[in-house]
Design an enzyme around this catalytic site. Structure first.
Site, short mmCIF file in Angstrom:
data_model
loop_
_atom_site.label_atom_id
_atom_site.label_comp_id
_atom_site.label_asym_id
_atom_site.label_seq_id
_atom_site.Cartn_x
_atom_site.Cartn_y
_atom_site.Cartn_z
N HIS A 1 -17.89 41.27 7.44
CA HIS A 1 -17.31 41.55 6.12
C HIS A 1 -18.35 41.78 5.03
O HIS A 1 -18.02 42.31 3.97
CB HIS A 1 -16.38 40.41 5.70
CG HIS A 1 -15.13 40.34 6.53
ND1 HIS A 1 -14.23 41.37 6.62
CD2 HIS A 1 -14.64 39.35 7.32
CE1 HIS A 1 -13.24 41.04 7.41
NE2 HIS A 1 -13.46 39.81 7.86
N GLN B 1 -13.64 34.26 17.90
CA GLN B 1 -12.75 33.97 16.77
C GLN B 1 -11.32 34.34 17.13
O GLN B 1 -11.03 35.48 17.50
CB GLN B 1 -13.22 34.74 15.53
CG GLN B 1 -12.56 34.27 14.25
CD GLN B 1 -13.39 34.60 13.03
OE1 GLN B 1 -14.60 34.67 13.10
NE2 GLN B 1 -12.73 34.80 11.90
N GLU C 1 -7.80 34.91 15.58
CA GLU C 1 -7.27 35.18 14.24
C GLU C 1 -6.15 36.20 14.24
O GLU C 1 -5.85 36.80 13.21
CB GLU C 1 -8.41 35.64 13.32
CG GLU C 1 -9.22 36.79 13.88
CD GLU C 1 -10.44 37.12 13.04
OE1 GLU C 1 -10.45 36.79 11.84
OE2 GLU C 1 -11.40 37.71 13.57
N ASP D 1 -7.00 35.69 8.43
CA ASP D 1 -6.36 36.76 9.18
C ASP D 1 -5.20 36.24 10.02
O ASP D 1 -4.19 36.93 10.20
CB ASP D 1 -7.38 37.45 10.08
CG ASP D 1 -8.23 38.44 9.32
OD1 ASP D 1 -7.74 39.05 8.37
OD2 ASP D 1 -9.42 38.61 9.67
#
Length: 252
Positions: free
Chosen positions: A44, A145, A147, A173
């Site tokens: 990000h 991850q 999400e 998310d």
């Protein structure tokens, strides 16, 4: 820093933060606060390949392990971060067992995986290739991850994949994909987090969680979560500036 993987998987609790400001100075300032690790955010934040290596160098200078959250599942991105000397990688949006196995393969040298051998920084620019081949599979941390709604549905199969060190929960998310955003849906989101944590711990995996601040870490520790990324350098800079300016204005 060879004990970082052991610390992550020992369930004793490690606390780090995202490094989102794309400069080694920010890493050095963060490292001075003595986190257990930092995680350079290439998903990000606008951090390129060359800058990642400089940021890892800055973390190494202060003997703070540096992980990298790679932009996606591409094995080249995982290999690049590890070749630069990262202590581990965090792979986002893993939603099924096949994606989890691909992350394992990309982060491990043969025969455990398919990571390529190269003369990068981690291998001493070619001078320590044999040493790296011998030790990397035992020391590099692989965190994946969870999400997405698909990842939640497949968590038992994902958690069973060999070679994963940490199953990390991205509540932001996750809340979007299971339609559990906002305070009114907190119970639903928390139930999903606990389901992931329970499945991961049942499979013998360490569990991680992102929190914007550390105010509720003690609560989540009771759910078996032992690996935390707390906010980011950018978030803390913003909060610190806002608090400082507010205090100054209140005294004028």
């Amino acid at each position: 820093m060879s004990g970082f993987r052991q610390n992550c998987t020992a369930f004793d609790g490690v606390i780090g933060t995202f490094s989102a400001i794309p400069h080694p100075v920010a890493v050095e300032i963060t490292a001075a606060a003595a986190p257990d690790f930092i995680c350079i955010d290439c998903e990000h934040a606008q951090i390129g390949r060359e800058r990642v290596e400089d940021m890892i160098r800055a973390a190494d200078l202060h003997r703070v392990p540096a992980m990298v959250r790679v932009p996606g599942h591409a094995p080249e991105a995982i290999a690049s971060a590890l070749d630069a000397g990262a202590a581990g990688v965090l792979v986002p949006r893993v939603s099924n067992a096949d994606e989890a196995r691909a992350a394992v393969a990309a982060s491990r040298f043969p025969p455990a995986g398919r990571r390529g051998v190269g003369p990068g920084r981690a291998a001493g620019y070619g001078y320590r290739i044999a040493e790296t081949l011998k030790s990397a599979n035992e020391t590099v941390v692989l965190a994946i991850q969870i999400e997405t709604a698909e990842g939640l549905a497949n968590i038992e199969e994902i958690a069973a994949v060999e070679g994963i060190d940490v199953i990390f929960i991205g509540p932001g998310d996750l809340s979007v994909t299971i339609d559990a955003m906002g305070p009114a849906n907190a119970d639903r989101l928390n139930a999903a987090i606990r389901r992931i944590a329970d499945a991961a711990r049942a499979a013998g995996k360490a569990v991680g969680l992102f929190r914007p601040d550390g105010s509720d870490v003690a609560t989540w520790e009771k759910a078996g979560i032992s690996f935390y990324i707390i906010g980011s350098d950018a978030m803390m800079l913003s909060a610190g500036l806002a608090a400082g300016l507010k205090q100054a204005r209140s005294e004028t």
